[in-house]
Design an enzyme around this catalytic site. Structure first.
Site, PDB file in Angstrom:
ATOM      1  N   TYR A 137     -18.524 -22.849  -3.385  1.00  0.00           N
ATOM      2  CA  TYR A 137     -19.162 -24.539  -3.600  1.00  0.00           C
ATOM      3  C   TYR A 137     -18.122 -25.353  -4.136  1.00  0.00           C
ATOM      4  CZ  TYR A 137     -23.989 -22.968  -2.571  1.00  0.00           C
ATOM      5  OH  TYR A 137     -25.198 -22.430  -2.015  1.00  0.00           O
ATOM      6  N   HIS A 188     -34.330 -25.623   3.915  1.00  0.00           N
ATOM      7  CA  HIS A 188     -33.277 -24.853   3.660  1.00  0.00           C
ATOM      8  C   HIS A 188     -33.673 -23.164   2.945  1.00  0.00           C
ATOM      9  CE1 HIS A 188     -29.065 -23.980   2.551  1.00  0.00           C
ATOM     10  NE2 HIS A 188     -29.130 -23.708   1.270  1.00  0.00           N
TER      11      HIS A 188
END
Length: 614
Positions: free
Chosen positions: A206, A392
């Site tokens: 990330y 998601h």
């Protein structure tokens, strides 16, 4: 002319001139390129109960297109067409479990037009969304895995020749009702783009970058967002989240970016709590409804934002450098409402755990009536209207739905995807906006498959971990950023026989004290040590769905509503939503139907791997 022995119900029409074909194609709202070279392009549009496709393929032979349950050829609904000797043809067929192609006794694909020049074939055809033919796949708002193929030659007397490498698969959402209004020429835009990010040599990263929104003299509305994914990195950039940060962040921390959730991450990144936009792999650009925009330029609006990019690198590529981002179109011509985003679902944590070896495990994330009651009565007693949802999950995810309740009665689902694809996650615009009132509640329900996994799957950031989230886009904007829940841990540990943990808790994950078989193991090690079976996994699932849950109900800043942190039992449902009426007398499915007889065979094609992407 091909003989009837090998060809299914050839439908011949007069070939239209090229200009007539183009005029017939007017009105298509959606399009996609199915191959990596731009040789196979499709357009489509839908209206109430029908859908119409146009295929433009760089070939003068046959064109194949199909709907698959899983991206493979078996049990697929396929259509084959082309133009041979100036005469168009189309045939409706299906494949059995052994990937052999048969004629569908009900020919439900209608050839609208066709043409061929020296290089390309264009086919226009239509069908009902639900044909009530058990061999045709229903087209719903769920993800659809389409398969495609083409050849340089038409079908011919001996049947279709093997297509070789001219085939593939792609996930699409054919019934997405997103607003596709063209962005007016000359509309201003700004870009938030990473610059030469060295993607680390690991499966999940990330990456966070702080940006300052361009300053405007008065309020503006962002009306559309487009992804800017570097060419060749479409499978690397998995999703992008944009967070609003504190307006007083340290501007010196804008450059360079930094790995998110890292001990050395800049302190300013910790002030970025509120999601204001979400994009995920496979998604196209997004246009807000004509009466809604994302506000910038006021004291309540973002000045600094954090762009979080999730890089998925399971093959551990080395030396990859990425410069992907987002483009935002904005205008001083204000719309009536300001848009907001609420993150709902299961609070991301190790306490969200899935046992191994299960064909199905269900998680529920609650946006409770208590959270919505407190926030809406304070901010917007008349309610908010939801217009889009991004659902998601990660690799174990198989289906997601967002359920809506009022007075313990379930209304129709906000959004649903029964064929979830980790590599295709797109904002789903609602057909009709949904009013959510104080006292309503939402449940994000995720179904997983952990067969083939030997250890527990944990809630977390890695694609090998799991999430169960839905990002709800709504208006008018209120001060609610997250509305989530998490099953409490003690009941989960009790299931595997844990009696006592080591206190005080000074490490994470914390350690078990008794019984002896788990002594000095972390709770994650204890969960993995437990001898899981399908029966035990199912029983564990039933327990988890009934456990008290920790509530998360947070504001845009780092503040919280008073209900945050409360422990509460899941609500009792009084009445479940009734499924919408089916136009068919029995459920359509590809796997049912009578046994094949010679009269039903579509002259089984000589290549059983037609369309196969294996």
């Amino acid at each position: 002319m091909p003989g009837p022995k090998y060809v299914c119900s050839l439908v011949f029409l007069t070939t239209f001139r090229f200009s007539a074909v183009l005029s017939s194609g007017i009105g298509f709202k959606h399009s996609a390129i199915l191959d990596s070279h731009g040789k196979y392009r499709i357009k489509w549009k839908h209206h109430e109960t029908t859908i119409t496709f146009e295929m433009e393929v760089e070939t003068t032979g046959y064109v194949g297109f199909g709907f698959s349950p899983n991206g493979e050829m078996a049990l697929s609904d396929i259509v084959i067409g082309g133009v041979e000797n100036g005469k168009p043809y189309i045939q409706d067929c299906f494949t059995d479990s052994k990937r052999k192609v048969h004629r569908d006794p009900e020919q439900n694909y209608r050839l609208e037009y066709a043409m061929e020049n020296l290089t390309h074939t264009v086919l226009g055809f239509s069908r009902e969304l639900r044909t009530c033919d058990r061999r045709d796949k229903d087209i719903t708002e769920s993800t659809v895995r389409v398969i495609w193929a083409y050849h340089t030659e038409d079908i011919g007397l001996s049947g279709p020749k093997y297509h070789g490498s001219n085939r593939g698969r792609k996930s699409l959402r054919l019934l997405n009702h997103r607003d596709t209004t063209d962005i007016p020429a000359g509309t201003d835009f700004f870009e938030l783009q990473n610059f030469n990010v060295p993607v680390p040599f690991k499966d999940t990263t990330y990456w966070c970058q702080l940006f300052k929104i361009p300053e405007v003299q008065r309020k503006h509305h962002i009306i559309a967002v487009e992804p800017m994914i570097e060419k060749g990195h479409e499978n690397l950039v998995h999703h992008i989240l944009l967070y609003q940060c504190d307006r007083n962040v340290n501007a010196s921390e804008q450059d360079p970016g930094h790995e998110c959730y890292h001990p050395n991450m800049p302190d300013s990144f910790l002030t970025c709590e509120t999601v204001i936009f979400a994009w995920a792999t496979g998604g196209e650009g997004f246009a807000y409804p004509k009466h809604v925009g994302l506000s910038i330029g006021t004291s309540m609006d973002p000045l600094y934002v954090l762009m979080e990019v999730h890089y998925d690198n399971p093959s551990l590529q080395q030396g990859v450098v990425d410069s992907s981002g987002l483009r935002f179109f904005y205008t001083p011509v204000l719309r009536r409402y300001d848009a907001g985003v609420i993150e709902t679902g299961v609070w991301v944590s190790l306490y969200h755990m899935l046992p191994p070896g299960l064909p199905e495990f269900v998680s529920e994330g609650h946006c409770t009536k208590e959270c919505l009651q407190e926030s809406l009565e304070h901010e917007m007693p008349s309610g908010i209207r939801i217009f889009a949802v991004l659902m998601h999950s990660h690799l174990a995810g198989r289906a997601i739905k967002v359920r809506h309740f009022r007075n313990k009665d379930e209304l129709q689902h906000l959004a649903q995807d029964d064929e979830f694809d980790f590599n295709f996650q797109e904002l789903q615009s609602l057909t009709d906006e949904r009013l959510v009132l104080p006292g309503d509640s939402l449940i994000t329900e995720c179904k997983y498959n952990t067969e083939g996994r030997e250890n527990m799957t944990w809630g977390g950031l890695s694609t090998r971990d799991e999430m169960c989230l839905s990002y709800v886009l709504y208006y008018p904007r209120i001060n609610l950023a997250r509305c989530e829940s998490l099953p409490e841990i003690s009941g989960q540990l009790k299931f595997i026989g844990v009696k006592k943990i080591q206190e005080p808790v000074t490490t994470w994950p914390f350690y078990i004290k008794s019984p002896r078989r788990y002594s000095n193991l972390s709770f994650t090690e204890a969960m993995d040590k437990f001898k899981w079976s399908k029966k035990r996994g199912k029983a564990f699932n039933e327990v988890v769905l009934q456990l008290p849950m920790n509530l998360r109900c947070s504001k845009h800043s780092q503040d919280e509503w008073s209900i945050q942190g409360t422990l509460m039992s899941p609500p009792k449902i009084r009445a479940k939503a009734r499924p919408p009426p089916s136009p068919c007398s029995e459920v359509s499915t590809l796997s049912g139907g009578p046994a094949l007889t010679p009269t039903l065979l579509c002259s089984v094609f000589s290549f059983a791997t037609l369309f196969s992407a294996d």
